[in-house]
Scaffold this motif. Sequence first.
Motif, mmCIF file in Angstrom:
data_model
loop_
_atom_site.group_PDB
_atom_site.id
_atom_site.type_symbol
_atom_site.label_atom_id
_atom_site.label_comp_id
_atom_site.label_asym_id
_atom_site.label_seq_id
_atom_site.Cartn_x
_atom_site.Cartn_y
_atom_site.Cartn_z
ATOM 1 N N ALA A 265 0.825 -1.204 0.000
ATOM 2 C CA ALA A 265 0.000 0.000 0.000
ATOM 3 C C ALA A 265 0.861 1.256 0.000
ATOM 4 C CB ALA A 265 -0.938 -0.005 1.215
ATOM 5 N N LEU A 266 1.983 1.227 0.719
ATOM 6 C CA LEU A 266 2.886 2.375 0.739
ATOM 7 C C LEU A 266 3.519 2.575 -0.633
ATOM 8 C CD1 LEU A 266 4.225 4.592 2.430
ATOM 9 C CD2 LEU A 266 6.014 2.940 3.019
ATOM 10 N N CYS A 267 3.941 1.490 -1.267
ATOM 11 C CA CYS A 267 4.562 1.590 -2.597
ATOM 12 C C CYS A 267 3.561 2.035 -3.660
ATOM 13 C CB CYS A 267 5.167 0.249 -2.997
ATOM 14 S SG CYS A 267 6.588 -0.254 -2.005
ATOM 15 N N CYS A 268 2.274 1.795 -3.408
ATOM 16 C CA CYS A 268 1.231 2.197 -4.353
ATOM 17 C C CYS A 268 0.508 3.449 -3.865
ATOM 18 C CB CYS A 268 0.248 1.047 -4.557
ATOM 19 S SG CYS A 268 1.002 -0.448 -5.228
ATOM 20 N N HIS A 269 1.215 4.297 -3.152
ATOM 21 C CA HIS A 269 0.647 5.531 -2.611
ATOM 22 C C HIS A 269 0.044 6.364 -3.747
ATOM 23 C CE1 HIS A 269 0.421 9.403 -0.542
ATOM 24 N NE2 HIS A 269 0.555 8.733 0.592
ATOM 25 N N PRO A 270 -1.124 6.963 -3.534
ATOM 26 C CA PRO A 270 -1.779 7.714 -4.611
ATOM 27 C C PRO A 270 -0.988 8.919 -5.105
ATOM 28 C CG PRO A 270 -2.934 7.984 -2.508
ATOM 29 C CD PRO A 270 -1.958 6.877 -2.327
ATOM 30 N N ALA A 271 0.012 9.363 -4.344
ATOM 31 C CA ALA A 271 0.823 10.494 -4.813
ATOM 32 C C ALA A 271 1.773 10.097 -5.935
ATOM 33 C CB ALA A 271 1.626 11.070 -3.643
ATOM 34 N N LEU A 272 1.948 8.787 -6.148
ATOM 35 C CA LEU A 272 2.905 8.298 -7.144
ATOM 36 C C LEU A 272 2.206 7.981 -8.455
ATOM 37 C CD1 LEU A 272 4.942 5.824 -4.899
ATOM 38 C CD2 LEU A 272 5.375 8.254 -5.330
ATOM 39 N N THR A 273 2.938 8.139 -9.558
ATOM 40 C CA THR A 273 2.425 7.753 -10.865
ATOM 41 C C THR A 273 2.463 6.228 -10.985
ATOM 42 O OG1 THR A 273 4.605 7.804 -11.913
ATOM 43 C CG2 THR A 273 3.343 9.873 -11.880
ATOM 44 N N PRO A 274 1.640 5.629 -11.861
ATOM 45 C CA PRO A 274 1.682 4.168 -12.031
ATOM 46 C C PRO A 274 3.068 3.618 -12.346
ATOM 47 C CG PRO A 274 -0.316 5.027 -13.019
ATOM 48 C CD PRO A 274 0.501 6.224 -12.591
ATOM 49 N N PRO A 275 3.866 4.237 -13.251
ATOM 50 C CA PRO A 275 5.216 3.687 -13.474
ATOM 51 C C PRO A 275 6.079 3.709 -12.218
ATOM 52 C CG PRO A 275 4.610 5.156 -15.266
ATOM 53 C CD PRO A 275 3.571 5.331 -14.208
ATOM 54 N N ARG B 280 -3.777 -3.946 -6.417
ATOM 55 C CA ARG B 280 -4.171 -4.930 -7.439
ATOM 56 C C ARG B 280 -3.868 -4.425 -8.837
ATOM 57 N NH1 ARG B 280 -8.967 -6.515 -3.901
ATOM 58 N NH2 ARG B 280 -9.974 -4.611 -4.656
ATOM 59 N N HIS B 281 -4.126 -3.145 -9.063
ATOM 60 C CA HIS B 281 -3.877 -2.582 -10.397
ATOM 61 C C HIS B 281 -2.391 -2.631 -10.745
ATOM 62 C CE1 HIS B 281 -4.377 -0.145 -13.943
ATOM 63 N NE2 HIS B 281 -3.548 0.779 -13.483
ATOM 64 N N VAL B 282 -1.537 -2.304 -9.780
ATOM 65 C CA VAL B 282 -0.098 -2.348 -10.030
ATOM 66 C C VAL B 282 0.348 -3.779 -10.326
ATOM 67 C CG1 VAL B 282 2.153 -2.131 -8.904
ATOM 68 C CG2 VAL B 282 0.509 -0.252 -8.802
ATOM 69 N N LEU B 283 -0.128 -4.740 -9.555
ATOM 70 C CA LEU B 283 0.258 -6.132 -9.790
ATOM 71 C C LEU B 283 -0.281 -6.630 -11.134
ATOM 72 C CD1 LEU B 283 -0.152 -7.662 -6.215
ATOM 73 C CD2 LEU B 283 1.905 -6.763 -7.330
ATOM 74 N N TYR B 284 -1.459 -6.158 -11.510
ATOM 75 C CA TYR B 284 -2.011 -6.495 -12.829
ATOM 76 C C TYR B 284 -1.121 -5.937 -13.939
ATOM 77 C CZ TYR B 284 -5.408 -6.593 -16.708
ATOM 78 O OH TYR B 284 -6.031 -6.797 -17.903
ATOM 79 N N LEU B 285 -0.651 -4.691 -13.767
ATOM 80 C CA LEU B 285 0.243 -4.089 -14.758
ATOM 81 C C LEU B 285 1.554 -4.868 -14.859
ATOM 82 C CD1 LEU B 285 -0.156 -0.256 -14.035
ATOM 83 C CD2 LEU B 285 -1.143 -1.561 -15.927
ATOM 84 N N VAL B 286 2.090 -5.281 -13.720
ATOM 85 C CA VAL B 286 3.334 -6.064 -13.727
ATOM 86 C C VAL B 286 3.118 -7.372 -14.470
ATOM 87 C CG1 VAL B 286 4.996 -7.296 -12.284
ATOM 88 C CG2 VAL B 286 4.202 -5.024 -11.599
ATOM 89 N N PHE B 287 2.009 -8.058 -14.165
ATOM 90 C CA PHE B 287 1.738 -9.331 -14.839
ATOM 91 C C PHE B 287 1.540 -9.129 -16.333
ATOM 92 C CE2 PHE B 287 -0.977 -12.591 -16.590
ATOM 93 C CZ PHE B 287 -0.364 -13.757 -16.135
#
Length: 414
Positions: A103-113, A174-181
Motif C-alpha cells: 500500500a505504501l509503494c502504491c501511494h496515490p501520490a505516485l504515478t503508475p510507473p 491490485r492494479h499495479v500487480l495487474y500491470l506487472v503481470f
Amino acid sequence: MTLDPLLRELAPQVLTALVRHHGGFDACEDAVQEALLAAARQWPADGLPANPKAWLITVASRRRIEAHRADTARRRREETAFALTPPDPDPVPGVDDTLTLLALCCHPALTPPSQVALTLRAVGGLTTAEIARAFLVPEATIAQRISRAKQKIKGTRFAPPPADRREERLDAVRHVLYLVFTEGHTAGSGDALHRVDLTAEAIRLTRALPPDGETTGLLALMLLTDARRPARTTPDGDLVPLADQDRALWDADAIAEGTRLITHALATAPIGPYQLQAAIAAVHAEATTAQDTDWPQILTLYDLLHSIAPGPVVALNRIVATAMVHGPTTALARLDAAETDPALARHHRAHAVRAHLLDLAGDHDAARTHYEQAARTTLNLPERRYLEARAHPPARRRSTTNRRSADTGGPQDW
C-alpha cells in the motif's frame, strides 16, 4: 545455489522490520538493498546462515545506522546501542506487513510507473538493474524513478491504510500487480514475448494479499493466463495464437487452481472486473479444442465486463467475441463505432482486430493493409513477426480462413 526466490521472499519482511524499528522508508529500503547484495555475494561462498532473515535484518540494520551516522553525529551514542542490539528477527505477520508495504509503494501520490518500479524494488526484492532489464529502459531511468518515488512518500507513516481508505489502496495494489503481470505476459517491447520474472513476481505478490473476491479473481486470472505460456511461442520464439496452440502443453495444475478460485469467488463475492476476466480465461481453458470454445458465454461475459470496466482492450476483445458469435460484418460495424475513442483508435491492436475481421469477411487485400499497419506500430518483435506473417500468409492458409473463424486467436492472447 539459487538465492533469488529466497531473497525476494525475505526482502519485504526485512524492510518492514527495519522500518518499524528505525523509521524512514527511503533509508531503510536502501539498507535492505545493500543487505540483499551482500547476501548474494557471501552466501554462495560461506553457506546459508541458520536464520537468513535474522542475518539480513542485522546487516541491513547496521547499514542503516552507518548511513545515519554519516548524515549526523547527534545520535551517535544511541546508534551504537542499536548496532549492538539489532531488531528482533522473529517473524512478524507476513500478510499484514506485505499489504502495508504494498500500500505504501502504491501511494496515490505516485504515478503508475513509479508505483510499479517501487513495488518491484521494495516488495519484490528486484535490483534496479533487474527492473530496468525487465522493462527495457536504462537503469538510470529506473533509479531516478525510484528515487523520486521515495522522496514523494518520505515521512509517510508506516501503517496499514485507514479503514475508510483500505479498499481504495487495495484497488491500487491490485492494479499495479495487474500491470506487472500484463507486461510480463506480453512485453510492451523487445525481442521476447514473455518476461517470466515479472509474471512470477506478480503471482507471488498477489498470493500475499487478503483473499477477497477481486484479489481471488486477479490471482485466478493470472494463473489461467500464465498456464498457456508454454504453448504461446515456438522453440524459435515466434508467437502461436490461441487457436493454434497445443493445449496439451498448457499447465493443467495452474488451470485447475485458477478454475477452482474463480468458481469460488463468483459464488461468494460481489462480481468485479478481475473476476469477469478470470471467468473468460476459464471458459477458454475449458475448451478441449479451439472449435469447442463457448463464444456466446464469452461474449456475455465481455458485455458485462464492458458495462462495469470499459477500456480499449476490453472493447477490442468484445468485438472479436462478437465476430465469433454474430459474424465479422456486425463486428466491423462495432469496431467503426468503437474507434471514435482516440485511445482505441491509436492502439496497434485495433489495426490487428480490423485485419482479423476483414480476413474473416474474405477481404484479404484490406486485411493485409491493416496487418502491416499493426506490425509497424507494435514494439514487441514476436508480435511484429506474427502480424507480418498474417499479412502475407501462404495461399493454403488463406483458403481456410473463413472455415477456421478463430484462426488468429484474437487479441486476448497476443
